[in-house]
Design a protein around this motif. Sequence first.
Motif, PDB file in Angstrom:
ATOM      1  N   GLY A  29       0.858  -1.262   0.084  1.00  0.00           N
ATOM      2  CA  GLY A  29       0.062  -0.080   0.021  1.00  0.00           C
ATOM      3  C   GLY A  29       0.672   1.240  -0.100  1.00  0.00           C
ATOM      4  N   ARG A  30       2.230   1.158   0.053  1.00  0.00           N
ATOM      5  CA  ARG A  30       2.901   2.472  -0.209  1.00  0.00           C
ATOM      6  C   ARG A  30       3.284   2.944  -1.544  1.00  0.00           C
ATOM      7  N   SER A  31       3.227   4.144  -1.756  1.00  0.00           N
ATOM      8  CA  SER A  31       3.926   4.778  -3.069  1.00  0.00           C
ATOM      9  C   SER A  31       5.257   4.540  -3.054  1.00  0.00           C
ATOM     10  N   VAL A  32       5.867   4.200  -4.231  1.00  0.00           N
ATOM     11  CA  VAL A  32       7.430   3.817  -4.146  1.00  0.00           C
ATOM     12  C   VAL A  32       7.962   4.450  -5.511  1.00  0.00           C
ATOM     13  N   LEU A  33       8.981   5.122  -5.053  1.00  0.00           N
ATOM     14  CA  LEU A  33       9.746   5.546  -6.304  1.00  0.00           C
ATOM     15  C   LEU A  33      11.176   5.000  -6.319  1.00  0.00           C
ATOM     16  N   ILE A  34      11.571   4.642  -7.317  1.00  0.00           N
ATOM     17  CA  ILE A  34      12.821   4.078  -7.579  1.00  0.00           C
ATOM     18  C   ILE A  34      13.857   5.100  -8.282  1.00  0.00           C
ATOM     19  N   LEU A  35      14.967   5.343  -7.948  1.00  0.00           N
ATOM     20  CA  LEU A  35      15.667   6.148  -8.473  1.00  0.00           C
ATOM     21  C   LEU A  35      17.186   5.516  -8.937  1.00  0.00           C
ATOM     22  N   GLU A  36      17.356   5.448 -10.253  1.00  0.00           N
ATOM     23  CA  GLU A  36      18.434   4.640 -10.773  1.00  0.00           C
ATOM     24  C   GLU A  36      19.510   5.588 -11.414  1.00  0.00           C
ATOM     25  N   ALA A  37      20.832   5.458 -11.067  1.00  0.00           N
ATOM     26  CA  ALA A  37      21.786   6.358 -11.704  1.00  0.00           C
ATOM     27  C   ALA A  37      22.022   6.151 -13.231  1.00  0.00           C
ATOM     28  N   GLY A  38      21.785   4.960 -13.686  1.00  0.00           N
ATOM     29  CA  GLY A  38      22.133   4.546 -15.085  1.00  0.00           C
ATOM     30  C   GLY A  38      20.753   4.395 -15.951  1.00  0.00           C
ATOM     31  N   PRO A  39      20.902   3.821 -17.109  1.00  0.00           N
ATOM     32  CA  PRO A  39      19.976   3.867 -18.059  1.00  0.00           C
ATOM     33  C   PRO A  39      19.108   2.473 -17.937  1.00  0.00           C
ATOM     34  N   ARG A  40      18.180   2.426 -18.821  1.00  0.00           N
ATOM     35  CA  ARG A  40      17.541   1.001 -19.070  1.00  0.00           C
ATOM     36  C   ARG A  40      18.291   0.479 -20.092  1.00  0.00           C
ATOM     37  N   ILE A  41      18.323  -0.821 -20.056  1.00  0.00           N
ATOM     38  CA  ILE A  41      19.017  -1.803 -21.090  1.00  0.00           C
ATOM     39  C   ILE A  41      17.910  -2.863 -21.380  1.00  0.00           C
ATOM     40  N   ASP A  42      18.282  -3.312 -22.605  1.00  0.00           N
ATOM     41  CA  ASP A  42      17.337  -4.399 -23.184  1.00  0.00           C
ATOM     42  C   ASP A  42      18.140  -5.739 -23.443  1.00  0.00           C
ATOM     43  N   ARG A  43      17.479  -6.895 -22.818  1.00  0.00           N
ATOM     44  CA  ARG A  43      18.122  -8.130 -22.738  1.00  0.00           C
ATOM     45  C   ARG A  43      18.621  -8.740 -24.424  1.00  0.00           C
ATOM     46  N   GLY A  44      17.446  -8.272 -25.305  1.00  0.00           N
ATOM     47  CA  GLY A  44      17.796  -8.820 -26.708  1.00  0.00           C
ATOM     48  C   GLY A  44      18.959  -7.844 -27.028  1.00  0.00           C
ATOM     49  N   GLY A  66      28.876   1.919 -21.027  1.00  0.00           N
ATOM     50  CA  GLY A  66      28.375   2.574 -19.931  1.00  0.00           C
ATOM     51  C   GLY A  66      27.982   4.106 -20.135  1.00  0.00           C
ATOM     52  N   THR A  67      27.671   4.784 -19.293  1.00  0.00           N
ATOM     53  CA  THR A  67      27.253   6.185 -19.437  1.00  0.00           C
ATOM     54  C   THR A  67      28.438   7.175 -18.940  1.00  0.00           C
ATOM     55  N   ALA A  68      28.487   8.518 -19.438  1.00  0.00           N
ATOM     56  CA  ALA A  68      29.344   9.397 -18.828  1.00  0.00           C
ATOM     57  C   ALA A  68      28.839   9.854 -17.452  1.00  0.00           C
ATOM     58  N   TRP A  69      27.616   9.908 -17.049  1.00  0.00           N
ATOM     59  CA  TRP A  69      26.965  10.345 -16.131  1.00  0.00           C
ATOM     60  C   TRP A  69      26.824   9.463 -14.987  1.00  0.00           C
ATOM     61  N   ALA A 243      18.930   8.803 -12.993  1.00  0.00           N
ATOM     62  CA  ALA A 243      18.745   9.829 -11.930  1.00  0.00           C
ATOM     63  C   ALA A 243      19.879   9.652 -11.059  1.00  0.00           C
ATOM     64  N   VAL A 244      21.048  10.507 -11.124  1.00  0.00           N
ATOM     65  CA  VAL A 244      22.079  10.273 -10.409  1.00  0.00           C
ATOM     66  C   VAL A 244      22.167  11.048  -9.072  1.00  0.00           C
ATOM     67  N   VAL A 245      21.761  10.329  -7.971  1.00  0.00           N
ATOM     68  CA  VAL A 245      21.566  10.784  -6.626  1.00  0.00           C
ATOM     69  C   VAL A 245      22.956  11.413  -6.173  1.00  0.00           C
ATOM     70  N   ASN A 260      18.570  14.653  -3.790  1.00  0.00           N
ATOM     71  CA  ASN A 260      18.843  15.434  -4.848  1.00  0.00           C
ATOM     72  C   ASN A 260      19.537  14.422  -5.796  1.00  0.00           C
ATOM     73  N   TYR A 261      19.177  14.867  -7.074  1.00  0.00           N
ATOM     74  CA  TYR A 261      19.924  13.917  -8.145  1.00  0.00           C
ATOM     75  C   TYR A 261      20.183  14.932  -9.368  1.00  0.00           C
ATOM     76  N   TYR A 262      21.112  14.336  -9.884  1.00  0.00           N
ATOM     77  CA  TYR A 262      21.325  15.185 -11.397  1.00  0.00           C
ATOM     78  C   TYR A 262      20.807  14.245 -12.471  1.00  0.00           C
ATOM     79  N   ASP A 263      20.265  14.848 -13.626  1.00  0.00           N
ATOM     80  CA  ASP A 263      20.004  14.069 -14.832  1.00  0.00           C
ATOM     81  C   ASP A 263      21.251  14.042 -15.713  1.00  0.00           C
ATOM     82  N   PRO A 264      21.381  13.612 -16.977  1.00  0.00           N
ATOM     83  CA  PRO A 264      22.636  13.424 -17.726  1.00  0.00           C
ATOM     84  C   PRO A 264      23.179  14.715 -17.838  1.00  0.00           C
ATOM     85  N   ASP A 265      22.344  15.840 -18.189  1.00  0.00           N
ATOM     86  CA  ASP A 265      22.905  17.121 -18.414  1.00  0.00           C
ATOM     87  C   ASP A 265      23.259  18.011 -17.161  1.00  0.00           C
ATOM     88  N   LYS A 266      23.062  17.485 -16.155  1.00  0.00           N
ATOM     89  CA  LYS A 266      23.445  17.938 -14.787  1.00  0.00           C
ATOM     90  C   LYS A 266      22.666  18.831 -14.374  1.00  0.00           C
TER      91      LYS A 266
END
Length: 534
Positions: A29-44, A66-69, A243-245, A260-266
């Motif tokens: 019953g909680r609202s949940v937000l997950i912050l991940e520094a990196g991107p989504r990736i695709d198994r295929g 990987g990514t620069a951010w 979302a780089v915390v 507080n987090y940065y997006d890829p453009d800071k």
Amino acid sequence: MAQQDSADVVVIGSGICGALVAERLVKQGRSVLILEAGPRIDRGQITANYRNSPRKGDWVAPYYPGTAWAPQPIYHPKDNGYLIQAGPYPYPAEYLRVVGGTTWHWAAHAWRVLPNDLRLKTLYGVGKDWPISYDDLEPFYYEGEVKMGVSGAPNTGSPRVKPFPMEPVVEPWAMRRVRERLAAGGYPVVTNTTARNSRNYDGRPACCGNNNCQPICPIDAQYTGGLAVQAAEKAGAKVLPNAVVYRIEHDGSGKIVAVNYYDPDKGTHRVTGKIFVLAANGIESPKLLLMSASDKYPNGLANSSGMVGRNLMDHPSSSLTFDADEDVWLGRGPQSPSSINTLRDGAFRSESAAFRLDFTNISQVRSVTEDLIAAGVYGAELEKQMRYRSARQMNVKTVLEVLPNPENRVTLSSQKDALGLPKPEVHYSLDDYLHRGAAMGKEHFTKIAELMGGTNLRYTADGQYANNQHITGTMSMGSDPKDSVVDAFGRTHDHENLFIASTGVMPTAATVNSTLTGVALGLRTAEHIHATTT
């Protein structure tokens, strides 16, 4: 600053621990937000990357660069310099900063610890005792096994109330021969406990024998953090990738109020919540706590004990490679299917490290070919030796216990990444307790080779170890706030609404891969959050 998000529970890190905690809490019953520094990736796409990569022995290659951010440690074709080595012994940890985390490319070992692993100080006078018992963890171990789809043999040494969700994956021919021949020498070889389907399970197929579980299972027979994220999102959790915390924010009383987090453009963003769960790994989590230092907490958050970042542990391995006296042809089925578990515990632990003995089933064709070409073997002789050695070459390794040492630690480097954030710096050394365990392992290597009719024995050099990427410790749980970071439920001693769900809270490393224990601890933390917070 951009408009802020908010949730009842904010989870930092989308790896397997964070995602399973998120799913559990959102279902309650909680609202949940997950912050991940990196991107989504695709198994295929990752599967295609692997098939097209020239670096088949590099398990990070399909995820390169990987990514620069959200940089991650990369060592091939050269070290990218993200993880700063302060020595005296190198600690080349490999992990992924992507949605789903590092279990995208793990071996899927899902072991339970032994009850005695939690009482090292009491029983053997070394290491630390945990503030919980094995019985406290048992129901959450099983919950994690059901969720992940764990298959295994019953004789692993760890007590269970209920059987495994699945029977073991089919034993490869090579491991059958190892089991049959080593039984005569008193070595019971068992199928490894893994989060890998031996039959259709939870909408995913059974293992079909692809020999590239690392770096990617191409059919999702193997459970990953990516699947855990899918389940969390299906239940109603929201995921913010890229979302780089960079800072956890507190109020005057020490209660956490935002991250507080940065997006890829800071660009900067702020997320508020009631409960915060730090679920990155044992390197990135302490890095963030240390980066969040303030006037009230000049040494970093959750660090009144000075223990944040300390007691870094892993499972170093020594090994033996040899040629058996019969064709076994490693390479069909999972890469790490079988092991010997009778040396995980005993009175000897007061003097030397315990360990498992683990057998590889990785195809030997590539490594044999590279070795022969490097030695200048060509033509008909190359073909002859390739055929012989690829069929007979075997490897067995130790998985050694490391004791907690406060001087083995993660700190902030003076070097910065592309967003201007400090790179993590690791200080790491190995002691005589571990070396004595390795020496004992070497004696067993020799006996195993003899039982397999082994020739051309090649031991790793004494004092040289491979890293297993089982990042453990750095935010230890304990009853005393003076020498630990979190309590028995993963709540930080210094901040009433900040919890940690990570293998980093484990006080000792034991002898088995840490993922399932991290999951069980995280699920226990989630249950405690549900029962005690509003």
